[in-house]
Motif scaffolding. Structure first.
Motif, PDB file in Angstrom:
ATOM      1  N   PRO A 354       0.827  -1.210   0.000  1.00 18.09           N
ATOM      2  CA  PRO A 354       0.000   0.000   0.000  1.00 18.09           C
ATOM      3  C   PRO A 354       0.860   1.258   0.000  1.00 18.09           C
ATOM      4  O   PRO A 354       1.848   1.356   0.743  1.00 18.09           O
ATOM      5  CB  PRO A 354      -0.806  -0.126   1.304  1.00 18.09           C
ATOM      6  N   GLN A 373      -4.358   0.636   1.901  1.00 15.56           N
ATOM      7  CA  GLN A 373      -4.552  -0.623   2.614  1.00 15.56           C
ATOM      8  C   GLN A 373      -5.955  -1.150   2.345  1.00 15.56           C
ATOM      9  O   GLN A 373      -6.925  -0.399   2.389  1.00 15.56           O
ATOM     10  CB  GLN A 373      -4.357  -0.415   4.113  1.00 15.56           C
ATOM     11  N   LYS A 389      -4.011  -6.377   5.931  1.00  9.22           N
ATOM     12  CA  LYS A 389      -3.243  -5.168   5.658  1.00  9.22           C
ATOM     13  C   LYS A 389      -2.708  -5.134   4.235  1.00  9.22           C
ATOM     14  O   LYS A 389      -2.283  -4.087   3.747  1.00  9.22           O
ATOM     15  CB  LYS A 389      -2.080  -5.042   6.646  1.00  9.22           C
ATOM     16  N   THR A 390      -2.724  -6.278   3.570  1.00  8.90           N
ATOM     17  CA  THR A 390      -2.201  -6.340   2.211  1.00  8.90           C
ATOM     18  C   THR A 390      -2.898  -7.471   1.473  1.00  8.90           C
ATOM     19  O   THR A 390      -3.791  -8.131   2.017  1.00  8.90           O
ATOM     20  CB  THR A 390      -0.671  -6.540   2.223  1.00  8.90           C
ATOM     21  N   GLN A 519       5.630  -1.208   4.423  1.00 16.07           N
ATOM     22  CA  GLN A 519       4.483  -0.353   4.108  1.00 16.07           C
ATOM     23  C   GLN A 519       4.643   1.030   4.736  1.00 16.07           C
ATOM     24  O   GLN A 519       4.379   2.053   4.089  1.00 16.07           O
ATOM     25  CB  GLN A 519       3.200  -1.016   4.618  1.00 16.07           C
TER      26      GLN A 519
END
Length: 641
Positions: A354, A373, A389-390, A519
């Motif tokens: 992200p 995200q 988160k990914t 990130q």
């Protein structure tokens, strides 16, 4: 008649037959469809049977097929039709499909392009590739196994990708004695799942790809089934071009056709609608309007053109239009925005980062984009929305996407050409994701650039200097901050207006909420780049001292600035030398496992390949390096007065 004359006559007859064949098929509609399902459901066998029954196999191919079938152990007079499709050696050895195999065949009523897509979960990205242009999906289910995980996954993807027609082919009915009860139970199970994901309608057919039941002809073994055969179903489905012709006119511009000074046209494939000379059109994203003057093709001008045709359009007015623009109906244009919500199917082994910049390609438009995200990922088995988160390989998720300029688009479920996109890694040039746009974010429509009368150049001219960003990068302990501080002191002494953004100082305030994950490092550099850009807009010379370990993020900041205003300075210090200095004790903590994601220890550093200035600290003192940097900049100074 001589031998030569006889040969000419034969050639003429062959040419006549070819012309007749082409004329026969020229005006037939084309249906693109995919076969999908779980491993060993019989997809390749089914396609081979379709090719065989439509008489699309030449005699030499049939002989080779029979020989291959005997070699791989097919018993009796049976032919292993899967061998027609499973072209890769690895596929033949394993008995599975691991790539997308495309085949063409035709019947008296229609032409077909079929994509045989993989059944294994790890090849989901290949299935997405095959489905992206399909009008229909034939979803196979082994009658002995029923609805499986991959059945659900592929059905969900087919629905997500906007495939209009779903055919449930319950295969291998010969292995369950053509039992109607088995068929009905499978259809009921599938219908319950289909309803849960919004599939309103599908066609279910009991078949045997190997035996040919209900493929091209009705089967005597299923007298309880009164529906159409698979071939009849495929021949009667409505194709995409028929649907797209009823929608407003859209044509992404592929290229500007300028063979001479007297002709200027705009070439492309019509994505939807129809157009005729005299129609009013709007050029997007500029919004300028004009009229169509001519519709030009290799075979002459057309009175009207529609979806699926490639044409060149000339306009009544001289108007700015280039590759990536969209010519649309003036009274019903698509939207243009730079922030969207989208569904992503991640297709790379490297996870989504992200905030990192990717190339976004939508139709003929290519822009720089970042993905936030994910809001959630989707479990296709349970349809649960998972917090992540990914995104990793084959993950499906919903996220916000920001582009560096307006993109002309329509929601994917309205227009696949203007709603579907791919993401491309800027470093490797590999396609990492396929995406479907949902809608523009409301804030993207409410926020507009305010025109400022005092320009960047005016601010810099007032200070008698050229605004620039001097970007120092290197390992922790390389001497970045020391050299950057010396450079600013020299610039200050020379009367220049500058400001130093130091990595540690920024993390005490603006970026105090960020950690040191990959990130967070990306977001750290993005924020610093935006601040540095604002400072150069004020006419300042900005110095930054950050490890900034990733080329992609340094490239992202470079792209924010005018050409030549980003000066990358690589403070090149060997890791062992930087670690020996360890003035902050960070390497010691990282080696002890107390400091995670530390560059050079357990997080990578991507050295600049072609920095504007390269400082080798093993050969040059900080004082000499600072002096050389200032001299190089001043020698290249072009102030705007």
């Amino acid at each position: 008649m001589t031998v030569q004359e006889s040969s000419y006559r034969v050639d003429a007859l062959i040419a006549e037959d070819i012309d007749a064949y082409l004329a026969l098929h020229q005006n037939k509609s084309l249906l693109r469809f995919i076969t999908c399902g779980s491993v060993d459901d019989g997809k390749s066998t089914l396609i081979g049977r379709l090719l065989y029954d439509s008489k699309m196999i030449f005699e030499d191919q049939l002989a080779s097929l029979e020989a291959d079938s005997r070699r791989v152990g097919t018993q009796g007079a049976n032919i292993d039709f899967a061998l027609l499709v499973d072209g890769l050696a690895a596929e033949r050895e394993q008995g599975i499909t691991i790539d997308v195999a495309y085949r063409f065949f035709a019947t008296e009523k229609r032409k077909f392009i079929v994509a045989d897509t993989p059944g294994h979960e790890q090849y989901t990205r290949n299935m997405v590739t095959g489905a992206s242009t399909a009008d229909a999906a034939v979803i196979l289910i082994d009658a002995r196994k029923g609805v499986l995980t991959q059945t659900r996954r592929h059905s969900y993807l087919a629905h997500l990708l906007g495939i209009r027609h779903l055919i449930l082919a319950v295969n291998k009915m010969d292995l369950v004695a053509y039992d109607q009860g088995v068929f009905d139970d499978i259809v009921a199970d599938y219908r319950a799942f289909a309803d849960s994901i919004g599939i309103g309608d599908f066609t279910a057919i009991p078949i045997s790809g190997l035996a040919g039941d209900n493929i091209a002809a009705p089967s005597d073994h299923t007298d309880w089934y009164a529906g159409r055969t698979l071939m009849e179903t495929l021949e009667t489905l409505e194709v995409a071009t028929a649907v797209e012709s009823d929608r407003p006119f859209r044509m992404p511009v592929q290229w500007v056709n300028r063979p001479d000074l007297d002709f200027r046209g705009f070439s492309g494939l019509i994505a939807s609608g129809t157009i005729a000379p005299g129609d009013d059109v709007r050029i997007l994203p500029s919004g300028r309007t004009t009229r169509v003057k001519r519709i030009v093709t290799m075979d002459g001008d057309l009175d009207r053109a529609g979806a699926g045709q490639s044409v060149t359009i000339t306009l009544a007015d001289e108007i700015d239009c280039s590759r990536g623009d969209v010519i649309a109906a003036a009274d019903d244009p698509p939207q243009a925005a730079d922030q969207f919500e989208a569904t992503l199917v991640w297709m790379a082994s490297e996870e989504l980062l992200p905030g990192r910049g990717y190339w976004l390609k939508l139709g003929t438009q290519t822009v720089s984009a970042t993905v936030q995200q994910p809001k959630y990922a989707i479990d296709v088995n349970t349809l649960a929305e998972l917090s992540q988160k990914t995104l990793g390989l084959n993950d499906i998720g919903v996220a916000e996407v920001y582009t560096d300029r307006d993109v002309v688009f329509e929601p994917y479920d309205t227009n696949r050409e203007l709603g579907g996109f791919i993401l491309i890694d800027k470093v490797t040039n590999a396609t990492v994701a396929a995406g479907m746009l949902h809608f523009a974010l409301r804030r993207s429509q409410n926020v507009h650039w305010q025109a400022l009368e005092v320009t960047r150049e005016a601010h810099a001219g007032q200070k008698h200097q050229r605004a620039r960003v001097l970007w120092f990068t290197g390992f922790s302990g390389s001497g970045k901050s020391t050299i950057a501080n010396m450079v600013e002191k020299r610039l200050f002494a020379l009367g220049r207006h500058s400001f130093l953004l130091d990595g540690d100082n920024i993390r005490h305030g603006l970026n105090k909420d960020l950690g040191f994950t990959e990130q967070d490092r990306i977001e750290n550099i993005r924020r610093v780049g935006e601040v540095a850009k604002l400072m150069t807009d004020a006419g300042l010379i900005v110095l930054t001292a950050f490890i900034s370990p990733f080329q992609a993020e340094r490239r992202m900041v470079r792209s924010m600035l005018p050409e030549g205003d980003f000066v990358e300075i690589f403070v090149d210090t060997p890791l062992q030398v930087a670690e020996a200095r360890d003035v902050k004790g960070l390497y010691r903590k990282a080696r002890a496992g107390e400091l995670k994601n530390f560059t050079g220890i357990d997080s990578p550093y991507e050295a600049p390949e072609t920095p504007e200035i390269h400082i080798d600290t093993t050969k040059e003192s900080p004082e000499d390096a600072a002096e050389r940097i200032v001299k190089a900049i001043l020698d290249d100074w072009s102030p705007t007065l």
